[in-house]
Design an enzyme around this catalytic site. Structure first.
Site, PDB file in Angstrom:
ATOM      1  CE  LYS A 156      -1.895   0.608   1.254  1.00  0.00           C
ATOM      2  NZ  LYS A 156      -3.111   1.568   0.607  1.00  0.00           N
ATOM      3  CD  GLU A 188      -0.114   7.050   1.976  1.00  0.00           C
ATOM      4  OE1 GLU A 188      -1.162   6.999   2.430  1.00  0.00           O
ATOM      5  OE2 GLU A 188       0.363   6.704   1.813  1.00  0.00           O
ATOM      6  NE  ARG A 189      -5.432   9.861   1.326  1.00  0.00           N
ATOM      7  CZ  ARG A 189      -5.312   8.329   0.812  1.00  0.00           C
ATOM      8  NH1 ARG A 189      -4.382   7.943   1.845  1.00  0.00           N
ATOM      9  NH2 ARG A 189      -5.664   7.812   0.128  1.00  0.00           N
TER      10      ARG A 189
END
Length: 462
Positions: A156, A188-189
């Site tokens: 994604k 997110e990361r």
């Protein structure tokens, strides 16, 4: 007169319960501690006749029961202006890029109303990404909303980053003329955010973008509100600077997830799939602000995580109604080594209609989908008795479907170093023509492996 208007009566992780004896606060008002103004919390909802649950927005190790709080009578506000371009900020507008403190003339509250219905613009124009499968089967409308759905590790974020690269950096002149970008990193990361910043910087388009990060390690209140800060910036660029805006979000499911974590701490009765009862309204308030007006557009492209690869999960289903295009990534396709791992049968777009695309595009896309559907129904027969046992017509359909699936694989610019394959940008007209040629048997003499990770179909003959 004392400024203290309430006191802490309970601390539950990132949720603080505060009781008031005087004037009651409004929802979203920011409260600060009497003895430490740096500790902030925002009023979320009522917990009793004179008490409220508040979201802790800063480090809260100094909070204890009985401590006094002061109501600032204002919601969270952020600096807005052209000074935000090229910068990475947090929920409050503080720099996260080691740059200088941001000074602007205007401060906007992060909670704002969506545009009036009469001002809403209905998207009409197709935005070309150069990614063959998306442009043919799931065309993106300028001013529309697009969702990239997939489970963990199916690509994604890579696909989202490639779309950012192609729309902004591969367009004529190096950037979309008159367009600014806002990226919302929601839960997110940190690594992926750093790589995105470096990619935009290397492409020379960081000065036309603003990035807001509330990464995976932040508390749920910060993750929940970081997208709201990004929305406010996008609205400023649209309404005040009069620019078209590209809004990218990774990952909108984390918004629903953060809201769920907070609702549990506030003792809210859960709804479907144990999600918060307010999930639908939270998704509505987020997406309805991502609106295009008659003056300028906001095109939103969102990555949405599918937990346990279950697209029927209520957190995912709450997002679907607001999207014009849904691009579904498949784990089975990913495991076959075909990237991007898009399921072209499950994916859909309201823009794939004669009002938006050419007659040739519309006809070719439907024909290609029908051929691939037919091939899926033949796969069980092939697995049992072999492809050679199919009748002549079915053999042709099956062969061309395999060619199509291989043709729609593509090398990405953003992962050139990892794959060793140069990125490909394919114009929409070329994609339509190549697909039509494959369906008409122009390349029947070739094998499917010739079409893997190429750009134009003529590369298969070289």
């Amino acid at each position: 007169m004392s400024l203290v208007s309430g006191k802490v009566i309970a601390v539950r992780g990132q949720v603080v319960e505060v009781s008031f004896t005087g004037a009651m606060p409004a929802v979203h008002d920011v409260l600060i501690l009497e003895n430490n103004p740096l500790v902030k919390m925002a009023v979320a909802t009522s917990s009793g006749p004179n008490s409220y649950y508040c979201l802790l927005l800063t480090e809260g190790s100094t909070i204890s029961r009985g401590i006094g709080v002061i109501n600032t009578l204002k919601p969270v506000t952020i600096p807005v202006g052209p000074e935000l371009l090229g910068r990475v900020i947090d929920l409050f507008g503080n720099p996260r890029d080691k740059g200088p403190q941001i000074q602007t003339k205007d401060m906007w509250p992060i909670y704002r109303d969506s545009p009036q219905y009469i001002d809403i613009h209905i998207p009409q124009k197709i935005l070309v990404t150069g990614i063959k499968g998306i442009d043919l089967f799931c065309p993106i409308l300028k001013g529309g909303k697009i969702g990239l759905f997939g489970g963990a590790g199916v690509g994604k974020t890579i696909l989202l980053t490639e779309i950012i690269h192609n729309i902004i950096q591969m367009s004529p002149g190096g950037s979309v003329q008159g367009t600014l970008s806002v990226f919302a990193g929601i839960g997110e990361r940190t690594r992926e955010g750093q790589e995105l910043v470096e990619s935009l910087q290397a492409g020379g388009v960081l000065p036309y973008a603003s990035l807001v990060f509330g990464h995976m390690g932040e508390n749920p209140a910060l993750r929940f509100l970081s997208g709201t800060t990004a929305l406010t910036l996008a609205e400023y660029f649209r309404d005040v600077m009069k620019k078209d805006v590209l809004f990218f979000a990774d990952n909108v499911f984390r918004l629903a997830q953060a809201g769920n974590e907070l609702s549990l701490l506030m003792n809210a009765i859960p709804s479907e799939d144990s999600y918060q009862a307010t999930l639908s309204s939270e998704m509505a308030s987020f997406h309805e602000r991502l609106a295009s007006t008659n003056a300028n557009t906001i095109t939103s492209i969102e990555a949405i995580y599918i937990p346990n690869d279950d697209i029927l999960d209520q957190g995912v289903q709450a997002i679907l109604p607001y999207l014009d295009s849904t691009i579904i990534l498949s784990r089975n396709i990913y495991q076959e080594g075909r990237l991007p791992a898009i399921d072209f049968i499950a994916s859909a777009s309201s823009a794939l209609a004669p009002e938006f695309v050419s007659a040739a595009h519309y006809k070719t896309a439907l024909h290609a989908q029908s051929v691939m559907k037919k091939a899926i129904s033949l796969e069980r027969i092939v697995s049992l008795i072999g492809e050679g046992e199919l009748n002549t017509d079915d053999q042709l359909v099956y062969k061309r479907a395999k060619m199509l699936r291989a043709y729609f694989t593509q090398s990405f610019f953003t992962v050139e170093k990892q794959t060793g394959r140069p990125g490909k940008f394919v114009p929409l007209e070329t994609t339509v023509k190549d697909t039509e040629d494959i369906l008409n048997g122009i390349y029947d003499q070739l094998t499917e492996d010739k079409f893997m990770f190429i750009g134009e179909a003529k590369e298969a003959t070289q």
